[in-house]
Design an enzyme around this catalytic site. Structure first.
Site, PDB file in Angstrom:
ATOM      1  N   GLY A 137     -79.409 -55.499  19.258  1.00  0.00           N
ATOM      2  CA  GLY A 137     -81.134 -55.053  18.884  1.00  0.00           C
ATOM      3  C   GLY A 137     -81.583 -55.676  17.497  1.00  0.00           C
ATOM      4  CB  CYS A 159    -101.004 -75.985  36.822  1.00  0.00           C
ATOM      5  SG  CYS A 159    -100.908 -78.314  37.391  1.00  0.00           S
ATOM      6  CD  GLU A 160     -99.703 -70.472  35.621  1.00  0.00           C
ATOM      7  OE1 GLU A 160    -100.590 -69.633  35.081  1.00  0.00           O
ATOM      8  OE2 GLU A 160     -99.252 -69.969  37.439  1.00  0.00           O
ATOM      9  CE1 TYR A 216     -82.641 -61.388  25.859  1.00  0.00           C
ATOM     10  CE2 TYR A 216     -82.559 -61.553  23.201  1.00  0.00           C
ATOM     11  CZ  TYR A 216     -82.218 -61.151  24.319  1.00  0.00           C
ATOM     12  OH  TYR A 216     -81.607 -59.683  24.694  1.00  0.00           O
TER      13      TYR A 216
HETATM   14  C1  LIG Z   1     -81.133 -56.722  25.641  1.00  0.00           C
HETATM   15  C2  LIG Z   1     -79.976 -56.246  25.844  1.00  0.00           C
HETATM   16  C3  LIG Z   1     -78.889 -56.290  24.695  1.00  0.00           C
HETATM   17  C4  LIG Z   1     -78.892 -57.087  23.462  1.00  0.00           C
HETATM   18  O1  LIG Z   1     -79.842 -57.359  22.688  1.00  0.00           O
HETATM   19  P1  LIG Z   1     -80.479 -58.493  21.792  1.00  0.00           P
HETATM   20  O2  LIG Z   1     -81.927 -57.608  21.121  1.00  0.00           O
HETATM   21  O3  LIG Z   1     -80.873 -59.594  22.135  1.00  0.00           O
HETATM   22  O4  LIG Z   1     -79.661 -58.210  20.649  1.00  0.00           O
HETATM   23  C5  LIG Z   1     -77.415 -55.506  24.759  1.00  0.00           C
HETATM   24  N1  LIG Z   1     -77.369 -54.455  25.424  1.00  0.00           N
HETATM   25  C6  LIG Z   1     -78.233 -54.106  26.238  1.00  0.00           C
HETATM   26  C7  LIG Z   1     -78.277 -52.866  27.136  1.00  0.00           C
HETATM   27  C8  LIG Z   1     -79.647 -54.823  26.005  1.00  0.00           C
HETATM   28  O5  LIG Z   1     -80.416 -54.530  28.062  1.00  0.00           O
END
Ligand SMILES: *Cc1c(COP(=O)(O)O)cnc(C)c1O
Length: 428
Positions: free
Chosen positions: A247, A350-351, A378
């Site tokens: 996160g 085409c969006e 991502y």
């Molecule tokens: C997506 C996710 C992560 C990675 O999240 P980041 O924000 O990219 O660090 C880690 N654990 C779980 C369970 C996730 O769904």
């Protein structure tokens, strides 16, 4: 004199040949591999991983790269060689980790919808832990492990119900979303799991959201998790690892995320006298600013209200702007002396939602190369073949060499599993 801020990709620099990554000019990468192409820096990937390891020091800990952020085998193999674990969310991701040389005993399996087949695959491989997200999943896993004569290592993904103050689509630790089990429910569920014959209770997990810029909510979550760990210990359920998820946010534009060390410091303090292994599941903070998307301008189009730079990358290559209204810095690879304008950077799809950036003041000409920064997480992993567009190539720059780690897709491969209806010409 004002100093231009350094690029968030620290191995990117501007030289006489335009932008260079480590020792390679981006113009040379475009000439050799074509565009669009995802370009990663080995040094930046390694530095991002080592920042975690350095901050964790000697304490028992495992950094599990979130495979969904970037699942390229070249990238995964690099992390595996550094001793990383992996956080997977599908059987497909497990196969990738193993193909890249990752070790099953360092894999944690997250996700709300694990199928029986995926459970079998993971049990057979011998993964470290299933992060279980519901009571129904516990029952299924116990049954599947029983059929295999195995014991499934589990953690419950607990929802600490703290607000991570991030984008609603990427907040995952609130009561209102589909992930994890509620804190109150978890205690009873752990007791149930401990009594199931084919489960081995090992740990606890949480993941409160993504692109976190403030360490406080994670610390708050950690405190709640710790209280639960102690309550469980009091009834004889001892856990040997605590997984605090991923996160940590990154700088896309002008965000000021904490450093990895500053983010981890309060957590390490909370757990300093604890014997449990601490696990982390970083995705974005490992790969996000270690990669960029290189694209070429096909046309400039000057409309009545807006100017468009139509490039050869599109929302199928980089979905985040269309999906989350995300900002990616756009940098011309070679700075030309042409009059600047305000441009939307758009793709050929085409969006109307097919934009990569909007309202940017840039000096552009058709044929120029653009680098879209912070695209290492991502980016490719969320790409699609919409409009029958072959996916981009991926390369890793390593000093003054470039490794192709994913060849550009061919159009034929996109419909190789399809066939015309044999009786398409039959009269109705
Ligand atoms: C997506 C996710 C992560 C990675 O999240 P980041 O924000 O990219 O660090 C880690 N654990 C779980 C369970 C996730 O769904």
């Amino acid at each position: 004199m004002s100093v231009a801020p350094a690029f968030p990709l620290t191995t990117l620099a501007r030289g006489a040949a335009g932008l260079t990554l480590e020792g390679v000019a981006l113009v040379d990468i475009a000439a050799r591999f074509g565009t669009p192409v995802y370009v990663y820096s080995r040094a930046a990937l390694v530095a991002a991983f080592e920042a975690y390891r350095g901050a964790l020091g000697a304490r028992p800990a495992l950094v599990c790269c979130a495979v969904k952020a970037n699942s390229n085998l070249g990238v995964l193999s690099l992390f595996a060689a550094l001793g990383a674990g992996f956080d997977i969310v599908s059987g497909g991701e497990l196969a990738r980790v193993l193909a890249a040389g990752g070790r099953a005993e360092r894999v944690v399996f997250s996700g709300v919808g694990k199928s029986r087949v995926e459970m079998k695959q993971a049990l057979t491989a011998g993964i470290r832990c299933f992060n279980v997200e519901s009571a129904a999943e516990l029952d299924r896993l116990n049954a599947v492990a029983g059929e295999l004569g195995a014991s499934a290592p589990i953690a419950l993904r607990v929802n600490p119900d703290v607000d991570p103050k991030t984008h609603p689509y990427i907040s995952t630790g609130l009561k209102s979303n589909k992930f994890g089990v509620a804190g109150d429910e978890a205690f009873a569920l752990y007791q149930r799991a401990a009594a199931m014959p084919h489960l081995a209770v090992r740990g606890i997990a949480c993941h409160i959201g993504s692109q976190l810029l403030d360490p406080a909510p994670v610390s708050e979550a950690a405190a709640r998790i710790l209280a639960l760990v102690d309550r469980l210990a009091a009834v004889g359920i001892r856990l040997d690892h605590i997984d605090l998820g991923g996160g940590l946010g990154i700088r896309y534009r002008d965000e000021t995320p904490p450093t990895v060390a500053a983010y981890l410091a309060p957590l390490l303090d909370t757990f300093k006298d604890r014997p449990e292994t601490l696990c982390f599941e970083p995705g974005r903070s490992l790969t996000g600013n270690a990669g960029l998307l290189l694209t070429r301008i096909e046309y400039l189009k000057h409309g009545e209200e807006k100017n468009f730079a139509i490039v050869d990358a599109a929302m199928n290559d980089l979905a985040r702007p269309a999906l989350y209204d995300a900002w990616h810095e756009v940098v011309p690879v070679v700075a030309y002396d042409v009059p600047p304008g305000r441009y939307d950077i758009v793709g050929p799809i085409c969006e109307s939602g097919d934009f990569l950036a909007q309202g940017r003041d840039l000096a552009l000409e058709a044929g120029d190369l653009l680098a879209l920064l912070s695209a290492g997480a991502y980016g490719m992993s969320m790409s699609s073949n919409y409009n029958t567009r072959p996916r981009a190539a991926e390369v890793i720059v390593d000093g003054d060499t470039v490794h192709l780690v994913r060849a550009r897709e061919t159009v034929e491969s996109l419909y190789a599993l399809e066939c015309p209806l044999p009786n398409a010409h039959a009269p109705v």
